[in-house]
Design an enzyme around this catalytic site. Sequence first.
Site, PDB file in Angstrom:
ATOM      1  N   LYS A 293      31.753  26.416  47.909  1.00 47.56           N
ATOM      2  CA  LYS A 293      32.999  26.661  47.145  1.00 47.56           C
ATOM      3  C   LYS A 293      33.676  27.865  47.803  1.00 47.56           C
ATOM      4  O   LYS A 293      33.306  28.999  47.565  1.00 47.56           O
ATOM      5  CB  LYS A 293      32.644  26.964  45.695  1.00 47.56           C
ATOM      6  CG  LYS A 293      33.722  26.646  44.672  1.00 47.56           C
ATOM      7  CD  LYS A 293      35.027  27.392  44.838  1.00 47.56           C
ATOM      8  CE  LYS A 293      34.986  28.803  44.271  1.00 47.56           C
ATOM      9  NZ  LYS A 293      36.219  29.560  44.587  1.00 47.56           N
TER      10      LYS A 293
ATOM     11  N   GLU B 235      25.873  39.202  48.685  1.00 48.15           N
ATOM     12  CA  GLU B 235      26.457  40.100  49.695  1.00 48.15           C
ATOM     13  C   GLU B 235      27.738  40.641  49.075  1.00 48.15           C
ATOM     14  O   GLU B 235      28.732  39.916  48.959  1.00 48.15           O
ATOM     15  CB  GLU B 235      26.770  39.331  50.988  1.00 48.15           C
ATOM     16  CG  GLU B 235      25.553  38.729  51.682  1.00 48.15           C
ATOM     17  CD  GLU B 235      24.685  39.765  52.370  1.00 48.15           C
ATOM     18  OE1 GLU B 235      25.092  40.939  52.478  1.00 48.15           O
ATOM     19  OE2 GLU B 235      23.578  39.394  52.802  1.00 48.15           O
TER      20      GLU B 235
ATOM     21  N   CYS C 271      34.205  44.087  54.439  1.00 49.10           N
ATOM     22  CA  CYS C 271      33.216  44.743  53.562  1.00 49.10           C
ATOM     23  C   CYS C 271      32.578  45.936  54.266  1.00 49.10           C
ATOM     24  O   CYS C 271      32.177  46.894  53.623  1.00 49.10           O
ATOM     25  CB  CYS C 271      32.162  43.739  53.118  1.00 49.10           C
ATOM     26  SG  CYS C 271      31.467  42.843  54.498  1.00 49.10           S
TER      27      CYS C 271
ATOM     28  N   GLU D 240      35.455  50.928  46.665  1.00 42.95           N
ATOM     29  CA  GLU D 240      35.950  50.092  47.753  1.00 42.95           C
ATOM     30  C   GLU D 240      37.464  49.914  47.634  1.00 42.95           C
ATOM     31  O   GLU D 240      37.952  49.447  46.603  1.00 42.95           O
ATOM     32  CB  GLU D 240      35.264  48.726  47.683  1.00 42.95           C
ATOM     33  CG  GLU D 240      35.647  47.814  48.808  1.00 42.95           C
ATOM     34  CD  GLU D 240      34.936  46.461  48.718  1.00 42.95           C
ATOM     35  OE1 GLU D 240      35.059  45.792  47.680  1.00 42.95           O
ATOM     36  OE2 GLU D 240      34.270  46.091  49.691  1.00 42.95           O
TER      37      GLU D 240
HETATM   38  P1  NAD Z   1      35.686  37.704  44.462  1.00 43.04           P
HETATM   39  O1  NAD Z   1      34.377  38.163  43.928  1.00 43.04           O
HETATM   40  O2  NAD Z   1      36.892  37.873  43.633  1.00 43.04           O
HETATM   41  O3  NAD Z   1      35.622  36.139  44.811  1.00 43.04           O
HETATM   42  C1  NAD Z   1      34.646  35.617  45.669  1.00 43.04           C
HETATM   43  C2  NAD Z   1      34.398  34.154  45.335  1.00 43.04           C
HETATM   44  O4  NAD Z   1      33.817  34.058  44.042  1.00 43.04           O
HETATM   45  C3  NAD Z   1      35.649  33.286  45.304  1.00 43.04           C
HETATM   46  O5  NAD Z   1      35.345  32.041  45.883  1.00 43.04           O
HETATM   47  C4  NAD Z   1      35.921  33.123  43.817  1.00 43.04           C
HETATM   48  O6  NAD Z   1      36.618  31.955  43.472  1.00 43.04           O
HETATM   49  C5  NAD Z   1      34.505  33.076  43.271  1.00 43.04           C
HETATM   50  N1  NAD Z   1      34.361  33.438  41.861  1.00 43.04           N
HETATM   51  C6  NAD Z   1      35.157  34.241  41.100  1.00 43.04           C
HETATM   52  N2  NAD Z   1      34.648  34.345  39.855  1.00 43.04           N
HETATM   53  C7  NAD Z   1      33.505  33.607  39.826  1.00 43.04           C
HETATM   54  C8  NAD Z   1      32.518  33.345  38.833  1.00 43.04           C
HETATM   55  N3  NAD Z   1      32.596  33.879  37.615  1.00 43.04           N
HETATM   56  N4  NAD Z   1      31.454  32.574  39.168  1.00 43.04           N
HETATM   57  C9  NAD Z   1      31.346  32.059  40.408  1.00 43.04           C
HETATM   58  N5  NAD Z   1      32.260  32.261  41.394  1.00 43.04           N
HETATM   59  C10 NAD Z   1      33.323  33.033  41.098  1.00 43.04           C
HETATM   60  O7  NAD Z   1      35.847  38.407  45.868  1.00 43.04           O
HETATM   61  P2  NAD Z   1      37.082  38.352  46.879  1.00 43.04           P
HETATM   62  O8  NAD Z   1      38.199  39.157  46.341  1.00 43.04           O
HETATM   63  O9  NAD Z   1      37.331  36.928  47.248  1.00 43.04           O
HETATM   64  O10 NAD Z   1      36.457  39.071  48.178  1.00 43.04           O
HETATM   65  C11 NAD Z   1      36.457  40.430  48.403  1.00 43.04           C
HETATM   66  C12 NAD Z   1      35.095  41.027  48.138  1.00 43.04           C
HETATM   67  O11 NAD Z   1      34.105  40.406  48.945  1.00 43.04           O
HETATM   68  C13 NAD Z   1      35.033  42.501  48.500  1.00 43.04           C
HETATM   69  O12 NAD Z   1      34.403  43.220  47.472  1.00 43.04           O
HETATM   70  C14 NAD Z   1      34.196  42.532  49.775  1.00 43.04           C
HETATM   71  O13 NAD Z   1      33.516  43.729  50.010  1.00 43.04           O
HETATM   72  C15 NAD Z   1      33.258  41.409  49.524  1.00 43.04           C
HETATM   73  N6  NAD Z   1      32.666  40.968  50.781  1.00 43.04           N
HETATM   74  C16 NAD Z   1      31.354  41.264  51.040  1.00 43.04           C
HETATM   75  C17 NAD Z   1      30.780  40.896  52.265  1.00 43.04           C
HETATM   76  C18 NAD Z   1      29.342  41.204  52.588  1.00 43.04           C
HETATM   77  O14 NAD Z   1      28.816  40.632  53.523  1.00 43.04           O
HETATM   78  N7  NAD Z   1      28.678  42.078  51.856  1.00 43.04           N
HETATM   79  C19 NAD Z   1      31.553  40.219  53.216  1.00 43.04           C
HETATM   80  C20 NAD Z   1      32.882  39.944  52.915  1.00 43.04           C
HETATM   81  C21 NAD Z   1      33.438  40.312  51.698  1.00 43.04           C
END
Ligand code: NAD
Length: 484
Positions: free
Chosen positions: A176, A249, A283, A386
């Site tokens: 997803k 992650e 990230c 962040e």
């Molecule tokens: P987000 O948490 O808003 O969304 C990530 C994913 O989760 C999306 O596909 C979203 O639709 C889904 N999602 C949202 N609510 C959900 C729920 N309740 N249950 C299941 N899935 C759900 O994050 P974002 O804004 O898309 O991405 C940015 C974040 O990702 C930043 O905090 C960044 O640091 C992190 N990130 C971490 C890494 C790593 O390797 N540690 C790498 C890239 C990004």
Amino acid sequence: MATGMQAYECFIDGRWESHHGDWITVRNPATGQTLARVPCADAAAVDRAVAAARRAFAGWRRTNPSTRANLLHAIADRVTLAEATIARAITSEQGKPLAEAHGEVQKLAKTFHFYAEEATRVFGSTIPNEEDGFLSIVEREPIGVVGAITPWNYPVELVGWKLCAALAAGCTIVVKPSEYTPVSVIELFRCLKQAGLPAGCANLITGDGSTGQYLVAHPGVDKIAFTGSLATGQTISRSVTGIKPITLELGGNCPLIITATADLDAAVKGAARRAYRNAGQICIAVNRAYVQRHIYPAFLDRLVAAVRSLRVGDGMQEGVDIGPLTTPAGVAKVDLHVQDAVGKQARLLRGGKRPDALSKVLQEGNFYEPTLLADCTQQMLVMHEETFGPVLGVAPFDSLDEAIELANATPYGLAAYAYTNDIRETFKLTRELDFGSVGINHVDAGIINAPYGGRKQSGIGYEHGHEGMQGYLLFKHVRVRHGN
Ligand code: NAD
């Protein structure tokens, strides 16, 4: 809904499935224009995808690892052939400069090749027993059906880390992707089909958080692999049904320490690269820099010049260094962090606002100038939360102990960086920085063949490397009484 907009489908059980429910509109963050619409997959679609993955698991887990390896190599070749298409999709929906999008696709192809090789290196062990006539054999077996949920900042690479390791291990998967960047992932899935991956081994459902929520709570999923924000990671931990492994992650707030012994030009170059690349939406971006006091003014002078030279614009245009942020909410958060720092007496050396001279077509884009803040304190948001945008906070330090204490003083533990030319400082830094990755004299923390993961609030589990595949495998202890 704009007419004529391209409509995409979910990929379930080896087929593109026509959709009759709700849709999600995908926008170009540089212009605000609508690009495409994708299904907002409902519970029934998730059920079909999980069921397809379950059926496929029965055969895929028994498929000879060398056959799995050949298929992963074949997918890599298809990804390479589709590089231009996937890269354009990434820039159009995510915003990064096209050259960087090409780089992301190249790294994705490399990930398929890497895990193709790993598929044939799943080793067990034998263990001597206390009693004669017994042998213990420890084998590795795939976990089962994986539910993978990913964010938008590296839309295909972050899917790839999960998809490649899971398939190599003999698992099947339901992916997803982020609702902001589904089209590039759809283009990736075309490669899977073209390469002949058996139906059901990898399924793609597009949708928003509600689709993700349904997937993580699905009893038919055996393991959750999630990359995204801390807040969503916490929600997912609470939503999982049954007892199952979760890899998280999550976010970071990554420090950079520059000591007086450092090569200053290299440190300035590293800071500019890791703070502003992909508009800071990484990230492992450098959010805050601590600079030893007597080189502090020189570091700031050189960094201001480096930041001034960065060109902001549409990532599709040649020569652009920094594209738009992917979401309007991202711009609001960046501005909040900048205003907070300025309100607490940080010195704004560069940026701090939307660019003035944007062409008419980019007026609706999510742009923010690369921003440099000096004399920051730990109380400022930028120094402990962040930002996920093109902002760097800088502060001076006197002793290395002080710098390490400040660097460790956040709930996050993803990556840290330092520039030094002193061997004692090097080992003090590598031993005492409490982060999953530490980069010394460079800012490229992740390579595909070494483990990558966060500590503290930055997550649990590892991706990349041999270790990245372990999360998709179970141990089985087989104790044989052979009587000899
Ligand atoms: P987000 O948490 O808003 O969304 C990530 C994913 O989760 C999306 O596909 C979203 O639709 C889904 N999602 C949202 N609510 C959900 C729920 N309740 N249950 C299941 N899935 C759900 O994050 P974002 O804004 O898309 O991405 C940015 C974040 O990702 C930043 O905090 C960044 O640091 C992190 N990130 C971490 C890494 C790593 O390797 N540690 C790498 C890239 C990004």
